[in-house]
Enzyme design. Sequence first.
Site, short mmCIF file in Angstrom:
data_model
loop_
_atom_site.label_atom_id
_atom_site.label_comp_id
_atom_site.label_asym_id
_atom_site.label_seq_id
_atom_site.Cartn_x
_atom_site.Cartn_y
_atom_site.Cartn_z
N LYS A 188 -83.57 -43.70 29.04
CA LYS A 188 -83.34 -42.33 28.57
C LYS A 188 -81.95 -42.23 27.92
O LYS A 188 -81.80 -41.70 26.84
CB LYS A 188 -83.48 -41.36 29.74
CG LYS A 188 -83.29 -39.92 29.37
CD LYS A 188 -83.56 -39.01 30.54
CE LYS A 188 -83.06 -37.60 30.23
NZ LYS A 188 -83.25 -36.67 31.32
N GLU A 194 -77.80 -52.14 33.62
CA GLU A 194 -78.84 -53.14 33.90
C GLU A 194 -79.72 -53.35 32.67
O GLU A 194 -80.01 -54.48 32.25
CB GLU A 194 -79.74 -52.69 35.07
CG GLU A 194 -79.06 -52.65 36.41
CD GLU A 194 -78.44 -51.30 36.74
OE1 GLU A 194 -78.10 -50.54 35.80
OE2 GLU A 194 -78.27 -51.01 37.94
N GLY A 246 -85.71 -38.58 34.13
CA GLY A 246 -86.11 -40.00 34.17
C GLY A 246 -87.29 -40.26 35.10
O GLY A 246 -88.26 -40.93 34.73
N ARG A 247 -87.25 -39.70 36.30
CA ARG A 247 -88.31 -39.99 37.27
C ARG A 247 -89.57 -39.19 37.03
O ARG A 247 -90.53 -39.28 37.79
CB ARG A 247 -87.78 -39.77 38.69
CG ARG A 247 -87.15 -38.41 38.93
CD ARG A 247 -86.36 -38.40 40.23
NE ARG A 247 -85.64 -37.15 40.45
CZ ARG A 247 -84.42 -36.89 39.97
NH1 ARG A 247 -83.79 -37.80 39.23
NH2 ARG A 247 -83.82 -35.74 40.22
N GLU A 332 -84.73 -39.22 45.05
CA GLU A 332 -83.72 -38.87 44.06
C GLU A 332 -83.78 -37.36 43.77
O GLU A 332 -82.78 -36.76 43.39
CB GLU A 332 -83.93 -39.68 42.76
CG GLU A 332 -82.70 -39.76 41.88
CD GLU A 332 -82.80 -40.81 40.78
OE1 GLU A 332 -82.29 -41.93 40.95
OE2 GLU A 332 -83.42 -40.51 39.74
N HIS A 363 -100.76 -54.83 59.65
CA HIS A 363 -100.38 -56.10 60.28
C HIS A 363 -98.89 -56.34 60.18
O HIS A 363 -98.42 -57.47 60.36
CB HIS A 363 -101.17 -57.24 59.63
CG HIS A 363 -102.65 -57.05 59.79
ND1 HIS A 363 -103.34 -57.50 60.90
CD2 HIS A 363 -103.56 -56.38 59.04
CE1 HIS A 363 -104.61 -57.15 60.79
NE2 HIS A 363 -104.77 -56.46 59.67
N LYS A 491 -72.11 -46.46 40.52
CA LYS A 491 -72.03 -46.99 39.15
C LYS A 491 -70.57 -47.12 38.73
O LYS A 491 -70.15 -48.13 38.16
CB LYS A 491 -72.74 -46.06 38.16
CG LYS A 491 -74.24 -46.08 38.24
CD LYS A 491 -74.82 -45.21 37.12
CE LYS A 491 -76.27 -44.91 37.35
NZ LYS A 491 -76.85 -43.97 36.40
O1 F6P Z 1 -79.21 -44.24 38.25
C1 F6P Z 1 -80.27 -43.37 38.35
C2 F6P Z 1 -80.91 -43.13 37.02
O2 F6P Z 1 -80.15 -42.29 36.24
C3 F6P Z 1 -82.32 -42.59 37.22
O3 F6P Z 1 -82.34 -41.23 37.40
C4 F6P Z 1 -83.00 -43.07 36.00
O4 F6P Z 1 -84.38 -43.03 36.12
C5 F6P Z 1 -82.44 -44.46 35.89
O5 F6P Z 1 -81.10 -44.34 36.32
C6 F6P Z 1 -82.51 -45.09 34.53
O6 F6P Z 1 -81.85 -44.33 33.57
P1 F6P Z 1 -82.07 -44.57 32.04
O7 F6P Z 1 -83.49 -44.30 31.72
O8 F6P Z 1 -81.14 -43.63 31.34
O9 F6P Z 1 -81.72 -46.01 31.73
#
Ligand code: F6P
Length: 526
Positions: A188, A194, A246-247, A332, A363, A491
Amino acid sequence: MFETLQEKAASLGDRRIEDLFADEGRAAAFSLTALGMLFDYSKTQLDEAILGELLGLAEKAGVAARRDAMFAGAKINETEGRAVLHTALRNLEARPVEVDGADVMPGVLDTLSRMESLAAELRDSDVRDVVNIGIGGSDLGPAMGVLALAPYHDGPRCHFVSNVDGADIADTLKHCDPERTVFIVASKTFTTIETMTNAATAKAWLAGQGVSGEGKFIALSSNVEKAGAFGIPPERVFGFEDWVGGRYSMWGPIGLSLMIAVGPADFRAFLAGAQAMDRHFVEAPLAENMPVLLALVGIWHNQGLGHATRAVLPYDNRLARFPAYLQQMEMESNGKGVAMDGTPLAYNSGPVVWGEPGTNGQHAFYQLIHQGTRVIPCEFMIAAEGHEPDLAHHHDLLVANCLAQSEALMRGRSLDEARGKVTGKFEGDELERQARHRVFPGNRPSTTLVYQKMDPETLGKLIALYEHRVFVEGVMLNINSYDQWGVELGKELATALGPMVTGEEPVTGKDGSTAQLIGFVQGMRG
Ligand code: F6P
């Protein structure tokens, strides 16, 4: 706020859930059938009075008004000044939805149709592997959905790389042919470390194999500029607005890998399922509203009875990623420490959500659910039919196991019954000791959701059901379910720690433990 609920919980004494079934109408009265699904919440301590109290709390919290405000595009994400309109992404009839006076639907439908063209093109091409690079909401939804809808998967193979641990992308790329792989960079913000690190590695991998990156990358992002700076041309960028959290984003561009996997028609069926749940949520009275009832059960268990966790237990192997998906959606969203006005919450925030598919969990961790000292409300889900008609006996066993677990949790096994199990094997004190180990306290609550079959439409309904449940619980807790400030600090610290880990900067301003850990890692690396 929840005092009366807590008083009701305290006054339950040793009331047994199973005894509530002396009322023969209980199962029907404490169940709801809607959209072809049965939600049975009768194996809980809910009774007319408790349900009445919960419904009163929902009304007092203004759930209906807040829901209508959300669907109408009001900026209910107050800390970020944003509307919350993931529902617009599945508004297939394009009923106008305005944000700041402008209808968002033409843009939504245009993006959907661009996605469909690209998905069709890729499905017809010789692309064999699609790698979605994203994390959190830009990973969990499509990864969960692609697995859930495996029987409908007739497009290229889909892989999901999320972790900054190089193992993730390295293990994935081993299976990919650079000439026949397409990368989707899903972010987003297009700044997530990452995702940016993995995307850069993918680019370098192609270059290292002598393959041009041209036409190999697609971006899914609200940050079209940054996607452009990464080298992805505008026609390969699928944007979405800040009113999609995002979620909650798998209904739009973030769902592209799912669309490529199952095809545009099944993706539309997925959206239609969610839209049907939206309509139900908006139109059904609170007492006959599935997301509301699911939320009320949650509030009862968390705020009333004080159960800190809940287990989500799909008896559907392809829903293996659903608990992880829900963890982000629920934790979240409702893991907040302050109320809307910024004052500390005077009660618990949302619960810990966890789970695994049945029967595997039986199990592994069900031992604790049955005999551990803490009560863990369980949410079972099961399809009436599987996708493997030749293996119908497997599905019968699956259903029997699912139903057996909720029955066992409720009934338990008394000391007398346990003695019966060991009589003849042991005697005297030893018999008593052995029997005690075999006692199940029972009286443990669960709900069960039954659906026909895990198809695209059902998946859409199921996710939307939980989204709206989270919304209702959030309103009743008077928190903002749509921001996530709690992810920021880690972060920031990671950014500062990076150069200390590599040794580019001295370790300063760190506590003794952190400094020691850095030193130990550096020592191990020589
Ligand atoms: O760190 C949490 C977050 O901001 C989430 O809310 C989001 O889904 C995820 O990181 C990834 O964010 P982005 O889509 O901006 O890379």
